[in-house]
Design a protein around this motif. Structure first.
Motif, short mmCIF file in Angstrom:
data_model
loop_
_atom_site.label_atom_id
_atom_site.label_comp_id
_atom_site.label_asym_id
_atom_site.label_seq_id
_atom_site.Cartn_x
_atom_site.Cartn_y
_atom_site.Cartn_z
N VAL A 121 -4.13 -9.31 -6.60
CA VAL A 121 -2.68 -9.31 -6.40
C VAL A 121 -2.40 -8.41 -5.20
CG1 VAL A 121 -0.44 -8.72 -7.39
CG2 VAL A 121 -2.24 -9.65 -8.86
N VAL A 122 -1.73 -8.98 -4.21
CA VAL A 122 -1.38 -8.23 -3.00
C VAL A 122 0.12 -8.00 -3.02
CG1 VAL A 122 -1.39 -8.22 -0.49
CG2 VAL A 122 -3.27 -9.31 -1.73
N VAL A 123 0.51 -6.74 -2.95
CA VAL A 123 1.92 -6.37 -2.93
C VAL A 123 2.23 -5.82 -1.55
CG1 VAL A 123 3.69 -4.87 -3.92
CG2 VAL A 123 1.92 -5.85 -5.40
N THR A 124 3.19 -6.47 -0.89
CA THR A 124 3.61 -6.05 0.44
C THR A 124 4.96 -5.35 0.32
OG1 THR A 124 2.51 -7.99 1.38
CG2 THR A 124 4.06 -6.83 2.80
N SER A 125 5.05 -4.18 0.94
CA SER A 125 6.30 -3.42 0.92
C SER A 125 6.62 -2.97 2.35
CB SER A 125 6.17 -2.21 -0.01
OG SER A 125 5.11 -1.38 0.41
N ALA A 126 7.85 -2.54 2.55
CA ALA A 126 8.28 -2.11 3.88
C ALA A 126 7.69 -0.75 4.25
CB ALA A 126 9.80 -2.05 3.96
N LYS A 127 7.40 0.07 3.23
CA LYS A 127 6.76 1.36 3.48
C LYS A 127 5.72 1.58 2.39
CE LYS A 127 10.04 4.21 0.96
NZ LYS A 127 10.75 5.46 0.91
N GLU A 128 4.86 2.55 2.61
CA GLU A 128 3.78 2.85 1.67
C GLU A 128 4.35 3.17 0.29
OE1 GLU A 128 -0.06 2.77 0.78
OE2 GLU A 128 0.55 2.67 2.87
#
Length: 195
Positions: A121-128
């Motif tokens: 599962v890859v979770v992409t966010s705008a910041k860490e």
């Protein structure tokens, strides 16, 4: 005449690399050496990644097949690879497919991940994401319907400032886009349609 049952392939892969990886998976499964072959492929893949001349040798089409076969045989002999892995790379060399090695290694890893019941599962966010948020997210995803109860979650995160805020979750071929950028794009499209 009885034949041995074919091993169950955990996921269907397509393309040349998928066919070669599946063939190797089947052979390794029949010999009960899946983990050993995976370790050897990982070792060989790492060798290619760090050795630029080897990478060029493997991927350059102007080197004839016999020279590639000979070169690969020497590399494999020096690295003490199993007969199955050595034979596999000899087949790749004979068929002029050594340029596909990195893709085949990736496909084999994908098969092994599915074999172990792991779901990436890859979770992409705008910041860490903070560690606490990652743990909460992992707990939520484990209890969601994205995974079956027997599957193990392997969570990785990416940062993409272009999503502005929110999250994009990719799991098992499904994408859940909870990003601000997708909501803005949707509103923009609705406004254009209204005009």
């Amino acid at each position: 005449m009885a034949t041995a049952a074919q091993p169950k392939i955990p996921v269907v892969l397509h393309g040349i690399e998928g066919r070669y990886a599946t063939a190797l998976y089947t052979a390794a499964s029949k010999k009960n050496v899946l983990d050993a072959v995976e370790a050897e492929l990982t070792k060989f893949g790492a060798l290619i990644e760090k050795d630029a001349p080897l990478q060029t040798f493997m991927e350059t089409p102007i080197i004839d097949r016999s020279a590639k076969k000979e070169g690969v045989a020497k590399i494999l002999a020096n690295g003490r690879y199993s007969e199955l892995t050595s034979n596999f790379f000899q087949v790749l060399a004979e068929n002029g497919r050594l340029d596909q090695t990195r893709k085949v290694v990736g496909s084999f890893k994908e098969l092994m991940t599915a074999h172990r019941g792991e779901v990436k599962v890859v979770v992409t966010s705008a910041k860490e994401l903070e560690a606490r948020v990652q743990r909460q997210l992992q707990d939520i995803l484990k209890n969601s319907n994205l995974l079956e109860k027997s599957q193990k979650l392997i969570l990785s995160t990416k940062v993409d400032p272009n999503i502005i805020g929110g999250l994009v979750i990719e799991a098992g071929g499904k994408t859940i886009d909870l990003s601000v950028s997708s909501k803005v794009a949707k509103l923009e499209r609705l406004l254009k349609e209204a005009i």
